[in-house]
Design a protein around this motif. Sequence first.
Motif, short mmCIF file in Angstrom:
data_model
loop_
_atom_site.label_atom_id
_atom_site.label_comp_id
_atom_site.label_asym_id
_atom_site.label_seq_id
_atom_site.Cartn_x
_atom_site.Cartn_y
_atom_site.Cartn_z
N UNK A 133 29.31 8.77 64.10
CA UNK A 133 27.88 9.41 64.41
C UNK A 133 27.98 11.08 64.48
N UNK A 134 29.33 11.46 64.90
CA UNK A 134 29.55 13.01 64.89
C UNK A 134 29.25 13.62 63.43
N UNK A 135 30.03 12.65 62.35
CA UNK A 135 29.82 13.28 61.01
C UNK A 135 28.09 13.04 60.78
N UNK A 136 27.45 12.19 61.14
CA UNK A 136 26.07 12.03 60.60
C UNK A 136 25.33 13.26 61.40
N UNK A 137 25.61 13.43 62.75
CA UNK A 137 24.85 14.91 63.47
C UNK A 137 25.37 15.98 63.02
N UNK A 138 26.60 16.33 62.37
CA UNK A 138 26.64 17.59 61.77
C UNK A 138 26.10 17.58 60.26
N UNK A 139 26.06 16.47 59.70
CA UNK A 139 25.31 16.48 58.40
C UNK A 139 23.80 17.07 58.54
N UNK A 140 23.03 16.23 59.75
CA UNK A 140 21.74 16.63 60.21
C UNK A 140 21.65 18.14 60.43
N UNK A 141 22.61 18.45 61.15
CA UNK A 141 22.58 20.05 61.67
C UNK A 141 22.39 21.01 60.38
N UNK A 142 23.40 20.63 59.62
CA UNK A 142 23.50 21.52 58.33
C UNK A 142 22.31 21.56 57.47
N UNK A 143 21.57 20.23 57.37
CA UNK A 143 20.22 20.09 56.53
C UNK A 143 19.13 20.11 57.30
N UNK A 144 18.85 20.77 58.50
CA UNK A 144 17.79 20.71 59.26
C UNK A 144 16.46 21.20 58.44
N UNK A 145 16.67 21.68 57.51
CA UNK A 145 15.38 22.57 56.73
C UNK A 145 15.03 21.38 55.66
N UNK A 146 15.93 20.24 55.54
CA UNK A 146 15.37 19.37 54.72
C UNK A 146 14.25 18.59 55.12
N UNK A 147 13.27 18.12 54.31
CA UNK A 147 12.28 17.00 54.72
C UNK A 147 12.83 15.89 55.51
N UNK A 148 12.25 15.51 56.66
CA UNK A 148 12.90 14.24 57.21
C UNK A 148 13.06 12.93 56.45
N UNK A 149 12.17 12.81 55.15
CA UNK A 149 12.20 11.44 54.59
C UNK A 149 13.06 11.68 53.28
#
Length: 300
Positions: A201-217
């Motif tokens: 899950x730390x990899x998942x969180x890192x990815x979400x942090x980098x792509x915070x501007x992407x649409x949620x879906x």
Amino acid sequence: MDFSKNRLSISEAKEIDMVHFLAGLGYEPAKIRNNDYWYHSPLRDEKTPSFKVNRRLNRWYDHGLGKGGNLVDFAILFHGCTVSELLQNLSGNFSFQKPVSQQSFAREEQEKQIKILGDFVLSSNALLRYLQQRRIPVDVADRYCREVRYELNGKVYYGIGFRNDLGGFEIRNPYFKASSSPKGITSFDNNADEVIVFEGFTDFLSFRAIHQQDPEDRFDFVVLNSVSFFETARPFMEKHNAIKLYLDRDATGQNCSRYALSLSAKYKDESSLYQNHKDFNDWVINFGKAEKKHIRQKLR
């Protein structure tokens, strides 16, 4: 899962991180001093931890036995198997039962011992510092994680908890990596055409942090929480048109990626992005360090 076509070599097996390997057997360090991780010996019964792993060298020494060596030396002693049987086991061909039963029993016993007492909003300073060290923004972690209070061996601890689809938690803090029962995958279904797959899950969180501007879906996500749940995740993954794999760069993760690629053209291994690092989060932590060091050297 059959990885037998991609069997590990002895040299590759020796490179497997011993701390991670021991965690997979259900053993966590009793204390950590710099690069030295001290355990109660997995090879015998003892009250005072005298089994040491030097993580920098990736070597172990059992002071009570007067023996030490690399991961292969340890695993042969622990499992009571031949080198050939060990390599088959590590490659994913679980044809001999002793190591599997020991691994499963140790992990299941640890999971049974962990009792979740409650989960709360992340607030512990130690856990927030840990997230900062992993370069994961707190606001991103807040969306997907809870601060978990749990009991283990009669003592109460706190950790970052990441819930799976069955209601169990993956638990992390600066000194401990574990799971509560029941254990399973974590999926996020946004009805997207593509799914992105992570091992932890730390990899998942890192990815979400980098792509915070992407649409949620924009994407669906799967966090396996262990490559052993790859087959469990397949029905969810394979309903998508594209499956992007961001698994660890260790032997287990790469074997799993190769196996996935053999199943369908839908799968794509994206791990070359962080090929010089152990996983996606490690790449994020170290991103830019080499460039900064080069610039500092030029300015001297």
